[in-house]
Design a protein around this motif. Structure first.
Motif, short mmCIF file in Angstrom:
data_model
loop_
_atom_site.label_atom_id
_atom_site.label_comp_id
_atom_site.label_asym_id
_atom_site.label_seq_id
_atom_site.Cartn_x
_atom_site.Cartn_y
_atom_site.Cartn_z
N UNK A 1 -95.18 -37.56 7.85
CA UNK A 1 -94.45 -37.82 6.65
C UNK A 1 -94.37 -39.26 6.14
N UNK A 2 -94.00 -39.27 5.03
CA UNK A 2 -93.61 -40.74 4.58
C UNK A 2 -92.38 -41.43 5.02
N UNK A 3 -91.18 -40.59 5.49
CA UNK A 3 -90.19 -40.97 6.05
C UNK A 3 -89.84 -40.17 7.47
N UNK A 4 -88.94 -40.95 8.45
CA UNK A 4 -88.53 -40.04 9.21
C UNK A 4 -87.46 -38.95 9.11
N UNK A 5 -87.47 -37.80 9.57
CA UNK A 5 -86.70 -36.59 9.28
C UNK A 5 -85.13 -37.26 9.56
N UNK A 6 -84.36 -36.33 9.05
CA UNK A 6 -82.95 -36.84 9.21
C UNK A 6 -82.61 -36.44 10.51
#
Length: 471
Positions: A129-134
């Motif tokens: 993904x483009x960002x790390x999960x919460x």
């Protein structure tokens, strides 16, 4: 460390009991993840490659520890990255171990392994993904992964093992460690420097009590397999390791004897003393020889005490009575007065049971034959005592001692002393003369002309030696 015989796998825990301690710390009612993590880090130090279930559990616990509310080690991003890496490793290990075919997708493999699809989606988001999960879904996934390992590894692994009872050698190792700690002054289990020993004896307060419990475990396990106790003693860390200050002494330190006396008494109760003496003889070390001297002295005292019992009408059996010995020890049965009197008369310690006969003359003769046929210099400490106990005839005893002296080069063999030429002077006197009147002579001083000079070479002035051709 323990090796599984079925697959030959080396594992970092000393015994199955140590593995079960980790399982309880992770999956038990009184779970303590901090202690579990410390134990697995110890395993990692012992063995760089851990079993998949252990490695994955350790990674997850490390990530959860870093993500705890009171953790000041990582910020929010750092915690999410640690949990993402742990989740990725969990799925890689869990699904790689799956027995399904390789052409299945990760979702299909996860479904067959009872892992929900959202865990796989979260892993894909973390990896691609483009960002790390919460943080919240990652924590939920990590806790699920740990629960999955509880059911699929920590609760099932013991089923793959045969006897749940630890091997005698493993208990002997722990017992030795506890005795060593006791000897240097440690009294409480909580003060022991070794975390493994503290965890293995968590329910015990004193080191002395823990050592006593380990000793009893060894003796209980010996009933079914006394030969394993024999092997464990011979391969132990301290039994044949020379203690400080032993060099030049003719007897063992009392502290060393006192430590091992209960186990040696158990071998006597199992009638394994001759086997132990022979194995120690084969070790060919000074410490092994001193142990044999000590054991033969105890055989002498046992025979003397049992002779007194016989004269008092007490029957001594020539069969193994290890179970009876342990029962009396456990229930603390007092000795008969006649046994106490016989024991005190010869100075024999309580650990040596009198109701089991000392090695018979036949056993000692067989032992003597094996020892005499394999001379070693250390055995000279006890060979004469063994020959005496075996009631060896004087002529036979003298011949054995003479053979040993010849073997060690202390006197010439009969073949060497036969004939007229026994010394250098005899050689000079008996050497034949040549026709020219030349003969062997003895030179009192070493000089160059004497090197390699034979009687018929007296006419040669210079003797050339080619050292390069020598091999």
């Amino acid at each position: 460390m323990e090796s599984r015989e079925d697959v030959g796998q080396i594992v970092p825990w000393f015994s199955s009991d140590e593995w079960r301690i980790a399982a309880k710390l992770i999956a038990g009612e009184d779970a303590d993840h901090s202690k579990a993590l410390s134990l697995m880090r110890l395993w990692k130090a012992r063995c760089d490659t851990l079993p998949v279930g252990v490695e994955t559990s350790m990674v997850l616990l490390c990530a959860l520890e870093r993500a705890s509310e009171n953790s000041a080690i990582l910020d929010d991003l750092g915690q999410r990255l640690a949990l993402s890496a742990a989740l990725t490793r969990f799925l890689n290990h869990a699904l790689t171990a799956s027995k399904d075919s390789f052409n299945q997708s990760m979702f299909e493999k996860a479904k067959s392994a009872d892992i929900p699809g959202w865990i796989v989606k979260l892993r894909h988001e973390a990896a691609h993904g483009k960002s790390v999960p919460a943080l919240e879904p990652l924590l939920k996934a990590a806790n699920f992964a740990l629960d999955w390992l509880r059911w699929h590894y920590w609760n099932e692994e013991p089923l793959d093992w045969s006897p749940s009872v630890p091997q005698i050698a493993e208990i002997v190792d722990e017992w030795e460690a506890l005795c060593a700690c006791q000897h240097v002054g440690y009294k409480k289990i909580s003060s022991l420097p070794d975390e493994n020993l503290r965890l293995a004896n968590a329910g015990v307060r004193s080191v002395a009590e823990a050592a006593k419990n380990a000793e009893q475990q060894i003796l209980d396990a010996t009933v079914a397999s006394p030969e394993n106790l024999l092997s464990a003693i011979l391969s132990s860390q301290t039994f044949l390791t020379p203690p400080p200050g032993l060099y030049g002494k003719e007897e063992l330190p009392e502290l060393l004897i006192a430590q091992w006396r209960p186990l040696l008494g158990a071998l006597h109760a199992a009638r394994f003393l001759p086997q132990l003496i022979l194995k120690l003889h084969e070790k060919n070390s000074r410490l092994a020889a001193l142990w044999n001297l000590y054991l033969l002295e105890r055989v002498q005292k046992l025979r003397a005490a049992q002779k007194k019992l016989y004269l008092s009408g007490v029957v001594v059996k020539e069969t193994s009575s290890l179970a009876r010995f342990l029962q009396k020890k456990r229930e603390e049965h007092p000795e008969l007065q006649v046994e106490t009197d016989a024991r005190q008369a010869v100075g024999l310690e309580l650990e040596w049971p009198l109701f089991v006969a000392a090695p018979s003359i036949e056993e000692l003769k067989s032992l003597t034959t094996s020892v005499a046929a394999n001379p070693n210099k250390n055995a000279r400490i006890y060979i004469e005592r063994l020959l005496s106990f075996a009631e060896t005839e004087a002529t036979t005893r003298d011949k054995i001692l003479q053979i040993w002296s010849i073997y060690f080069g202390e006197q010439p063999s009969p073949a060497e002393v036969q004939g007229d030429i026994q010394t250098l002077d005899d050689l000079v006197e008996k050497a034949p003369q040549l026709e020219q009147g030349c003969r062997w002579i003895r030179l009192d001083e070493w000089n160059a002309e004497a090197i390699g000079r034979l009687p018929w070479q007296q006419g040669f002035v210079n003797l050339e030696l080619n050292f390069d051709s020598w091999e």
